[in-house]
Structures are given as structure tokens and as C-alpha cells.
Design a protein around this motif. Structure first.
Motif, PDB file in Angstrom:
ATOM      1  N   PHE A  15     -25.108  12.912 -26.274  1.00  0.00           N
ATOM      2  CA  PHE A  15     -24.311  13.487 -25.084  1.00  0.00           C
ATOM      3  C   PHE A  15     -23.878  14.947 -25.460  1.00  0.00           C
ATOM      4  CE2 PHE A  15     -23.798   8.873 -24.990  1.00  0.00           C
ATOM      5  CZ  PHE A  15     -24.118   8.509 -23.791  1.00  0.00           C
ATOM      6  N   GLY A  16     -23.940  15.791 -24.538  1.00  0.00           N
ATOM      7  CA  GLY A  16     -23.875  17.059 -24.801  1.00  0.00           C
ATOM      8  C   GLY A  16     -24.707  17.883 -25.547  1.00  0.00           C
ATOM      9  N   SER A  17     -24.626  19.129 -25.791  1.00  0.00           N
ATOM     10  CA  SER A  17     -25.510  19.955 -26.671  1.00  0.00           C
ATOM     11  C   SER A  17     -24.692  20.783 -27.315  1.00  0.00           C
ATOM     12  CB  SER A  17     -26.254  20.674 -25.595  1.00  0.00           C
ATOM     13  OG  SER A  17     -25.522  21.737 -24.704  1.00  0.00           O
ATOM     14  N   THR A  23     -23.526  12.119 -31.122  1.00  0.00           N
ATOM     15  CA  THR A  23     -24.595  11.118 -31.223  1.00  0.00           C
ATOM     16  C   THR A  23     -24.059   9.825 -30.972  1.00  0.00           C
ATOM     17  OG1 THR A  23     -25.732  12.665 -32.452  1.00  0.00           O
ATOM     18  CG2 THR A  23     -26.532  10.130 -32.549  1.00  0.00           C
ATOM     19  N   ALA A  24     -24.172   9.219 -29.909  1.00  0.00           N
ATOM     20  CA  ALA A  24     -23.721   7.811 -29.717  1.00  0.00           C
ATOM     21  C   ALA A  24     -24.489   6.802 -30.258  1.00  0.00           C
ATOM     22  CB  ALA A  24     -23.674   7.686 -28.273  1.00  0.00           C
ATOM     23  N   LEU A  25     -25.951   6.881 -30.346  1.00  0.00           N
ATOM     24  CA  LEU A  25     -26.890   6.046 -31.196  1.00  0.00           C
ATOM     25  C   LEU A  25     -27.750   6.845 -31.743  1.00  0.00           C
ATOM     26  CD1 LEU A  25     -27.928   3.529 -28.266  1.00  0.00           C
ATOM     27  CD2 LEU A  25     -26.416   3.130 -30.078  1.00  0.00           C
ATOM     28  N   LEU A  52     -26.023  -1.367 -25.173  1.00  0.00           N
ATOM     29  CA  LEU A  52     -26.093  -2.186 -24.079  1.00  0.00           C
ATOM     30  C   LEU A  52     -26.795  -1.680 -22.850  1.00  0.00           C
ATOM     31  CD1 LEU A  52     -24.109  -5.150 -22.880  1.00  0.00           C
ATOM     32  CD2 LEU A  52     -24.514  -3.202 -21.292  1.00  0.00           C
ATOM     33  N   GLN A  53     -26.194  -0.460 -22.618  1.00  0.00           N
ATOM     34  CA  GLN A  53     -26.730   0.344 -21.257  1.00  0.00           C
ATOM     35  C   GLN A  53     -28.007   0.967 -21.342  1.00  0.00           C
ATOM     36  OE1 GLN A  53     -23.513   3.443 -20.962  1.00  0.00           O
ATOM     37  NE2 GLN A  53     -22.198   1.815 -20.265  1.00  0.00           N
ATOM     38  N   CYS A  54     -28.546   1.308 -22.687  1.00  0.00           N
ATOM     39  CA  CYS A  54     -29.884   1.964 -23.028  1.00  0.00           C
ATOM     40  C   CYS A  54     -30.885   0.398 -22.967  1.00  0.00           C
ATOM     41  CB  CYS A  54     -29.922   2.595 -24.118  1.00  0.00           C
ATOM     42  SG  CYS A  54     -29.297   4.120 -24.318  1.00  0.00           S
ATOM     43  N   ALA A  55     -30.690  -0.556 -23.699  1.00  0.00           N
ATOM     44  CA  ALA A  55     -31.302  -1.493 -23.663  1.00  0.00           C
ATOM     45  C   ALA A  55     -31.468  -2.355 -22.170  1.00  0.00           C
ATOM     46  CB  ALA A  55     -30.666  -2.725 -24.542  1.00  0.00           C
ATOM     47  N   ALA A  56     -30.287  -2.131 -21.511  1.00  0.00           N
ATOM     48  CA  ALA A  56     -30.620  -2.899 -20.056  1.00  0.00           C
ATOM     49  C   ALA A  56     -30.952  -1.734 -19.094  1.00  0.00           C
ATOM     50  CB  ALA A  56     -29.187  -3.150 -19.356  1.00  0.00           C
ATOM     51  N   GLY A  57     -31.560  -0.650 -19.318  1.00  0.00           N
ATOM     52  CA  GLY A  57     -32.006   0.350 -18.418  1.00  0.00           C
ATOM     53  C   GLY A  57     -30.867   1.094 -17.454  1.00  0.00           C
ATOM     54  N   LEU A  58     -29.636   1.034 -17.916  1.00  0.00           N
ATOM     55  CA  LEU A  58     -28.705   1.601 -17.159  1.00  0.00           C
ATOM     56  C   LEU A  58     -28.501   3.165 -17.403  1.00  0.00           C
ATOM     57  CD1 LEU A  58     -26.040  -1.264 -17.337  1.00  0.00           C
ATOM     58  CD2 LEU A  58     -26.846  -0.541 -15.219  1.00  0.00           C
ATOM     59  N   ASP A  59     -28.875   3.462 -18.758  1.00  0.00           N
ATOM     60  CA  ASP A  59     -28.914   4.694 -19.456  1.00  0.00           C
ATOM     61  C   ASP A  59     -30.034   4.923 -20.004  1.00  0.00           C
ATOM     62  OD1 ASP A  59     -28.177   7.163 -19.832  1.00  0.00           O
ATOM     63  OD2 ASP A  59     -26.875   6.669 -21.616  1.00  0.00           O
ATOM     64  N   ARG A  60     -30.695   6.336 -19.985  1.00  0.00           N
ATOM     65  CA  ARG A  60     -32.066   6.671 -20.573  1.00  0.00           C
ATOM     66  C   ARG A  60     -31.543   7.120 -22.057  1.00  0.00           C
ATOM     67  NH1 ARG A  60     -36.625   6.670 -17.600  1.00  0.00           N
ATOM     68  NH2 ARG A  60     -36.130   6.644 -15.060  1.00  0.00           N
ATOM     69  N   PRO A  61     -32.313   6.730 -23.152  1.00  0.00           N
ATOM     70  CA  PRO A  61     -32.153   7.184 -24.331  1.00  0.00           C
ATOM     71  C   PRO A  61     -32.722   8.742 -24.536  1.00  0.00           C
ATOM     72  CG  PRO A  61     -34.015   5.517 -24.549  1.00  0.00           C
ATOM     73  CD  PRO A  61     -33.159   5.619 -23.091  1.00  0.00           C
ATOM     74  N   THR A  62     -32.056   9.401 -25.224  1.00  0.00           N
ATOM     75  CA  THR A  62     -32.590  10.880 -25.750  1.00  0.00           C
ATOM     76  C   THR A  62     -33.988  10.891 -26.384  1.00  0.00           C
ATOM     77  OG1 THR A  62     -30.225  11.498 -25.952  1.00  0.00           O
ATOM     78  CG2 THR A  62     -31.946  12.973 -26.458  1.00  0.00           C
ATOM     79  N   SER A  63     -34.252   9.800 -27.087  1.00  0.00           N
ATOM     80  CA  SER A  63     -35.398   9.533 -27.869  1.00  0.00           C
ATOM     81  C   SER A  63     -35.686   8.275 -28.186  1.00  0.00           C
ATOM     82  CB  SER A  63     -35.547  10.465 -29.096  1.00  0.00           C
ATOM     83  OG  SER A  63     -34.624  10.270 -30.044  1.00  0.00           O
TER      84      SER A  63
END
Length: 254
Positions: A15-17, A23-25, A52-63
């Protein structure tokens, strides 16, 4: 033959730059076999909810890549991702998120209506009966206890027959006895119907109902325990955060 309901491969989420980036994950790789119950634990800020949000498709991973039943999520359009979540994934949160003006059966039918599908009255009755509320179908949330409201939320998540059921602290707002009842329901769905459940929790007793516990630390996998009791899980958590912040509960049956 791959029997994984969910697979994460080298998933990172930032998140952010620049200097302010968080880095959350951090390159997380995990598999969640179909028909199993997994608890995800870790200190505050360890990345549990982001996982959970990335695994469930609620959020997109950065990579990295996330697959649900063989379908790669990271390449889907927003429209296709929304359709996949509606049809193949269920959610239960700490907040019940029921509409107060609707009855239990109307709340349960809502996901299908939002997807443009006509809910079957028989299917609505079936899932309400499954969670022990067959006789409360016409009651509104204000006429139900907290535990009953969470059961309605669980029935609502099950109405679409999801491949994977995600829970984000699903017993966090419940008293101990009611929380154990909800956990027993989840355990029964895994054992009796082959449901796949992935649950984020801070509670070692809740986690002890799962087949395995995955621990996150600073956005990375910090180990696993399989078939562990609440005391063993609490002891592992003690090693991940300050000792005074974790109790050592007694083991309880799920």
C-alpha cells in the motif's frame, strides 16, 4: 489431481509508494485444500485481513497469483471477479450486516436477488434449517439474539452453495457459548458436507476448531499447527507477540 480450493503463490500486497509504502503481505505462498477448515492467526498488523481479502478476490495483490478452484483471479476483469465472488465465495464477518427492515428469510435471499436470480423458497428454508433457524424465518433482526443474527448471516453466505466460505472474526461479537455454537456449525459443515472454510481469528479457542492454523508475522507465513488444541495455539501466539497479551484458555470441544 489438484484438490486445492484456494492457492496463493508468492502473493505480495503493498500500500502506498516510495518511503511511505507499507508491505502488508510479503511473498506469501499457501494452499487451502478443499473440504478443510483453516484458521489464520497473527499479531495485529500481521496481514491476516489482507490475506483474506486477496484470497477471496476482494482485493488485488500487487504481485503473485491467486486461484480459486483453478480459476486465476488476478487476470479477471472487475465484472468477472464480482460474478465469481457472488457465485463461488461466501463471507461471514464479525458485524452481522443484516438489513433491519428485512426478515431472516429475506436477508438470506438477498445475495441471489442482487445477482438477478430468483431465490427458491425451498433453498432459503433449507439453509435456515441448516443453521437451526427454520422456525425463525419471518423474524426481523431486532427479534433475534446476536447468535441468531450471526446464524442468519451464515445462512446468507451459504445460499449460493459457495466453494469457499470466508470468516473474518465470525465469533468476535458473540459471547463464549454462542460463539462455540457457531464454530460447531462451521465444523459440522466441513465434516458433514465437505465445505471449505477459511477463518481469520484472534481467539485460540476458535482456532482450535480448525484442522490447521496458519500464523502470519509481518506479512509472512510464520508457521503452522495441525490438529492443535487451544493451549498449544495460545502458546505459539505467545511466541509471536508480547506474553501478557495472550491468555492460555482451556481446550473445549467444537
Amino acid at each position: 489431481m489438484n484438490n486445492d480450493a484456494i492457492r496463493l503463490r508468492s502473493v505480495s500486497r503493498r500500500f502506498g509508494s516510495g518511503d511511505g509504502a507499507v508491505t502488508a503481505l510479503d511473498r506469501v505462498s499457501l494452499s487451502f485444500p478443499a473440504g478443510t477448515f483453516t484458521a489464520v492467526m497473527g499479531p495485529s498488523g500481521s496481514g491476516k485481513s489482507t490475506l483474506l481479502q486477496c484470497a477471496a478476490g476482494l482485493d488485488r495483490p500487487t504481485s503473485g497469483s491467486v486461484t480459486v478452484g483453478g480459476t486465476e483471479l488476478t487476470t479477471l476483469s472487475e465484472t468477472r471477479l464480482t460474478l465469481l465472488r457472488r457465485r463461488r465465495i461466501g463471507f461471514v464477518f464479525q458485524a452481522f450486516n443484516l438489513l433491519p427492515s428485512l426478515t431472516a428469510q429475506q436477508n438470506v435471499a438477498l445475495p441471489l436477488r442482487l445477482a438477478g436470480r430468483r431465490p427458491s423458497a425451498a433453498r432459503v428454508r433449507e439453509v435456515l434449517t441448516q443453521v437451526g433457524l427454520g422456525e425463525r424465518a419471518r423474524h426481523r433482526p431486532s427479534e433475534l439474539s446476536g447468535g441468531q443474527q450471526q446464524r442468519v448471516a451464515l445462512a446468507r453466505a451459504l445460499i449460493t452453495r459457495p466453494e469457499v466460505l470466508f470468516g473474518d472474526e465470525p465469533t468476535g461479537a458473540l459471547d463464549t457459548r454462542t460463539g462455540r455454537e457457531v464454530l460447531a456449525l462451521l465444523r459440522g459443515m466441513v465434516d458433514g458436507e465437505g465445505q471449505t472454510v477459511i477463518m481469520v481469528t484472534h481467539d485460540p479457542v476458535a482456532a482450535s476448531c480448525a484442522d490447521r492454523v496458519v500464523f502470519l508475522v509481518d506479512g509472512r507465513v510464520g508457521g503452522e499447527l495441525a490438529g492443535a488444541g487451544a493451549e498449544a495455539i495460545a502458546a505459539r501466539m505467545t511466541g509471536l507477540e508480547s506474553p501478557e497479551s495472550v491468555e492460555s484458555p482451556e481446550d473445549v470441544p467444537c
